[in-house]
Design a protein around this motif. Structure first.
Motif, PDB file in Angstrom:
ATOM      1  N   ALA A  22       0.830  -1.209   0.000  1.00 30.05           N
ATOM      2  CA  ALA A  22       0.000   0.000   0.000  1.00 30.05           C
ATOM      3  C   ALA A  22       0.860   1.253   0.000  1.00 30.05           C
ATOM      4  O   ALA A  22       0.561   2.237  -0.704  1.00 30.05           O
ATOM      5  N   ARG A  23       1.941   1.252   0.776  1.00 27.37           N
ATOM      6  CA  ARG A  23       2.838   2.407   0.815  1.00 27.37           C
ATOM      7  C   ARG A  23       3.644   2.529  -0.478  1.00 27.37           C
ATOM      8  O   ARG A  23       3.984   3.628  -0.897  1.00 27.37           O
ATOM      9  N   GLN A  24       3.927   1.406  -1.082  1.00 29.19           N
ATOM     10  CA  GLN A  24       4.682   1.406  -2.330  1.00 29.19           C
ATOM     11  C   GLN A  24       3.910   2.101  -3.441  1.00 29.19           C
ATOM     12  O   GLN A  24       4.470   2.809  -4.273  1.00 29.19           O
ATOM     13  N   GLY A  25       2.591   1.907  -3.457  1.00 26.99           N
ATOM     14  CA  GLY A  25       1.749   2.537  -4.464  1.00 26.99           C
ATOM     15  C   GLY A  25       1.760   1.774  -5.781  1.00 26.99           C
ATOM     16  O   GLY A  25       2.596   0.910  -6.024  1.00 26.99           O
ATOM     17  N   GLY A  26       0.789   2.092  -6.614  1.00 28.45           N
ATOM     18  CA  GLY A  26       0.709   1.470  -7.919  1.00 28.45           C
ATOM     19  C   GLY A  26       0.002   0.132  -7.931  1.00 28.45           C
ATOM     20  O   GLY A  26      -0.022  -0.543  -8.960  1.00 28.45           O
ATOM     21  N   HIS A  27      -0.562  -0.277  -6.806  1.00 30.66           N
ATOM     22  CA  HIS A  27      -1.247  -1.559  -6.714  1.00 30.66           C
ATOM     23  C   HIS A  27      -2.699  -1.336  -6.282  1.00 30.66           C
ATOM     24  O   HIS A  27      -2.996  -0.403  -5.536  1.00 30.66           O
ATOM     25  N   GLN A  28      -3.582  -2.213  -6.728  1.00 28.30           N
ATOM     26  CA  GLN A  28      -4.955  -2.237  -6.234  1.00 28.30           C
ATOM     27  C   GLN A  28      -5.066  -3.420  -5.288  1.00 28.30           C
ATOM     28  O   GLN A  28      -4.896  -4.576  -5.687  1.00 28.30           O
ATOM     29  N   LEU A  29      -5.348  -3.127  -4.027  1.00 24.88           N
ATOM     30  CA  LEU A  29      -5.342  -4.140  -2.974  1.00 24.88           C
ATOM     31  C   LEU A  29      -6.738  -4.284  -2.382  1.00 24.88           C
ATOM     32  O   LEU A  29      -7.280  -3.340  -1.800  1.00 24.88           O
ATOM     33  N   VAL A  30      -7.309  -5.462  -2.521  1.00 25.31           N
ATOM     34  CA  VAL A  30      -8.612  -5.771  -1.942  1.00 25.31           C
ATOM     35  C   VAL A  30      -8.407  -6.864  -0.903  1.00 25.31           C
ATOM     36  O   VAL A  30      -7.731  -7.865  -1.168  1.00 25.31           O
ATOM     37  N   CYS A  31      -8.992  -6.666   0.260  1.00 22.97           N
ATOM     38  CA  CYS A  31      -8.769  -7.575   1.382  1.00 22.97           C
ATOM     39  C   CYS A  31     -10.119  -8.071   1.906  1.00 22.97           C
ATOM     40  O   CYS A  31     -11.057  -7.280   2.069  1.00 22.97           O
ATOM     41  N   ILE A  32     -10.216  -9.363   2.171  1.00 23.79           N
ATOM     42  CA  ILE A  32     -11.463  -9.983   2.590  1.00 23.79           C
ATOM     43  C   ILE A  32     -11.260 -10.676   3.928  1.00 23.79           C
ATOM     44  O   ILE A  32     -10.266 -11.380   4.132  1.00 23.79           O
ATOM     45  N   GLY A  33     -12.206 -10.489   4.847  1.00 22.17           N
ATOM     46  CA  GLY A  33     -12.151 -11.160   6.141  1.00 22.17           C
ATOM     47  C   GLY A  33     -13.493 -11.117   6.836  1.00 22.17           C
ATOM     48  O   GLY A  33     -14.443 -10.517   6.343  1.00 22.17           O
ATOM     49  N   GLN A  34     -13.564 -11.757   8.002  1.00 20.94           N
ATOM     50  CA  GLN A  34     -14.807 -11.758   8.782  1.00 20.94           C
ATOM     51  C   GLN A  34     -14.848 -10.663   9.822  1.00 20.94           C
ATOM     52  O   GLN A  34     -15.911 -10.325  10.322  1.00 20.94           O
ATOM     53  N   ARG A  35     -13.701 -10.121  10.167  1.00 16.75           N
ATOM     54  CA  ARG A  35     -13.648  -9.151  11.260  1.00 16.75           C
ATOM     55  C   ARG A  35     -14.315  -7.833  10.894  1.00 16.75           C
ATOM     56  O   ARG A  35     -14.252  -7.377   9.752  1.00 16.75           O
ATOM     57  N   ASP A  36     -14.913  -7.197  11.905  1.00 18.80           N
ATOM     58  CA  ASP A  36     -15.273  -5.791  11.775  1.00 18.80           C
ATOM     59  C   ASP A  36     -13.996  -4.967  11.958  1.00 18.80           C
ATOM     60  O   ASP A  36     -12.971  -5.473  12.404  1.00 18.80           O
ATOM     61  N   GLY A  37     -14.078  -3.712  11.638  1.00 17.89           N
ATOM     62  CA  GLY A  37     -12.923  -2.865  11.897  1.00 17.89           C
ATOM     63  C   GLY A  37     -12.474  -2.117  10.664  1.00 17.89           C
ATOM     64  O   GLY A  37     -12.873  -2.417   9.538  1.00 17.89           O
ATOM     65  N   ALA A  38     -11.608  -1.135  10.906  1.00 15.21           N
ATOM     66  CA  ALA A  38     -11.146  -0.266   9.828  1.00 15.21           C
ATOM     67  C   ALA A  38     -10.152  -1.005   8.944  1.00 15.21           C
ATOM     68  O   ALA A  38      -9.326  -1.777   9.426  1.00 15.21           O
ATOM     69  N   PRO A  39     -10.186  -0.781   7.635  1.00 11.82           N
ATOM     70  CA  PRO A  39      -9.202  -1.392   6.737  1.00 11.82           C
ATOM     71  C   PRO A  39      -7.844  -0.722   6.892  1.00 11.82           C
ATOM     72  O   PRO A  39      -7.711   0.353   7.484  1.00 11.82           O
ATOM     73  N   LEU A  40      -6.814  -1.381   6.360  1.00 13.80           N
ATOM     74  CA  LEU A  40      -5.503  -0.746   6.323  1.00 13.80           C
ATOM     75  C   LEU A  40      -5.523   0.388   5.297  1.00 13.80           C
ATOM     76  O   LEU A  40      -6.309   0.359   4.344  1.00 13.80           O
ATOM     77  N   PRO A  41      -4.686   1.402   5.459  1.00 13.33           N
ATOM     78  CA  PRO A  41      -4.681   2.530   4.517  1.00 13.33           C
ATOM     79  C   PRO A  41      -4.431   2.075   3.080  1.00 13.33           C
ATOM     80  O   PRO A  41      -3.673   1.136   2.830  1.00 13.33           O
TER      81      PRO A  41
END
Length: 408
Positions: A22-41
């Protein structure tokens, strides 16, 4: 690069890699899980939920498999929605042990699939049956063999697998080991580091400092898999000989592995009933925020890490990185990280007397272990840091996807 991360308890072992990309940039990152909570930046987080729990008539051996199928179906529905929205990943990186990736290829047949293969169960030679206090029944043997059906499907489905230690790789079937890479995700050595000025305030207001006779023990839950009974027995002997030793015990009262005691609500209460411990010097701290937990390690004169042959805990590496004198069990995969007398001290898992003697030496002769304390942070920085883990992951992603180039 378009990358899809799947982990029931996201981010889990993928936190550092996702954060790096994510910090590197230039990527599309989609993350899937069961937890509630804020996503990573700079990521998109999608929560899924199985439609139901396993049915009451399910065979006990198959409850885990039915739960995996339900999770896999829920994730597949989520992936089909993502595909309709135009998201098609180049690579899927997943922890498959709860079934989430069973049907990934039905949505994304062209994506490269990387599985994080943490463990494969055995009826002997690993965790179960190791402790004679918990003999393995025939029913448990049959249940374990059935449980591996999901893991075999996971190994068959993936293009590449990753295990965090060589020993954890070695417990997987030989036929699949050639496709398993050994990459530890790493621990944050910028946060976990020695601090000679560190302090730790106890709940009653007393303040402990680096250099004080402090013994630490950490586990997600206080239970026999992580040698909690042996630690408590050694602590009772230590307190009888050293009235100034303070013990910081971090962990919850649940059960991550194995079973709760038959005669007490949890293992902490059972052992407190059986052992003559001084409550004023025995501090059960429960689960702590990460920064406060690291402060406990930084004031530690001796850190105890015991485990049956099983998954390696982050806490061992964080204790080494924090400059602790680590006294650990001479079991796999601990001995892969620590050589006795070089990065820490190893002791037989069941030898309470030897553990007690090591603890006494640690608090009585602290200066004698300066070299070991200094070796731990350097060892972790070289082999088990976030930077080292991310570099290996990026090299793997480059090999797997071939068409992408990553900045180190």
């Amino acid at each position: 690069m378009k990358a899809l991360f799947i982990h029931q308890n996201f981010p889990g072992q993928f936190r550092h890699l996702v954060d790096h990309l994510a910090r590197q940039g230039g990527h599309q990152l989609v993350c899937i899980g069961q937890r509630d909570g804020a996503p990573l930046p700079n990521t998109t987080y999608v929560r899924y939920r199985p439609k139901r729990a396993p049915g009451p008539a399910t065979h006990p051996y198959l409850i885990g498999m039915e739960s995996a199928v339900l999770a896999g179906q829920a994730v597949l529905e989520t992936l089909l929605q993502l595909r309709q929205q135009g998201f098609v990943p180049d690579v899927v990186i997943a922890h498959p042990s709860w079934g989430e990736t069973l049907y990934v290829r039905e949505a994304y047949p062209a994506a490269r699939l990387i599985h994080f293969c943490e463990f494969y169960y055995h009826t002997e030679g690993a965790d179960v049956g190791f402790d004679p206090a918990f003999p393995l029944t025939l029913d448990q043997r049959a249940r374990l063999r059935t449980r591996n059906a999901l893991h075999l499907l996971n190994l068959e489905n993936c293009d590449v697998a990753v295990s965090p230690t060589h020993w954890q790789k070695s417990v997987h079937p030989l036929a699949y080991q050639p496709r398993i890479e050994v990459i530890h995700e790493g621990v944050d050595t910028r946060a976990a580091r020695p601090d000679p000025l560190a302090t730790f305030e106890l709940p009653d207001g007393r303040v402990l400092r680096a250099g004080d006779p402090v013994v630490t023990y950490v586990a997600r839950n206080l239970e026999p898999y992580r040698g909690f009974p042996q630690f408590m027995q050694a602590l009772a002997q230590l307190q009888a000989q050293r009235p100034d030793v303070q013990a910081l015990i971090i962990g919850a009262d649940g059960v991550s592995y194995g079973n709760p005691p038959a005669d007490a609500p949890n293992w902490r209460e059972k052992l407190l009933r059986e052992l003559p411990l001084d409550a004023s010097r025995t501090h059960f701290l429960g689960t702590l925020p990460h920064a406060r937990y690291l402060q406990a390690l930084q004031v530690s004169a001796a850190h105890v890490y015991l485990t049956v042959p099983f998954v390696l805990s982050w806490s061992l590496l964080e204790a080494l990185a924090s400059g602790c004198l680590v006294i650990a069990s001479d079991t796999a995969p601990v001995r892969e990280v620590i050589q006795h007398g070089r990065q820490g001290l190893l002791v037989d898992f069941f030898d309470v007397a030897a553990l007690t003697q090591h603890l006494l030496a640690a608090v009585d002769q602290s200066a004698a272990f300066t070299a070991l304390r200094q070796a731990g942070p350097a060892h972790v920085a070289a082999r088990y840091s976030v930077d080292a883990g991310c570099a290996q992951w990026l090299a793997l992603l480059q090999r797997v996807t071939q068409d992408f180039r990553f900045q180190r």
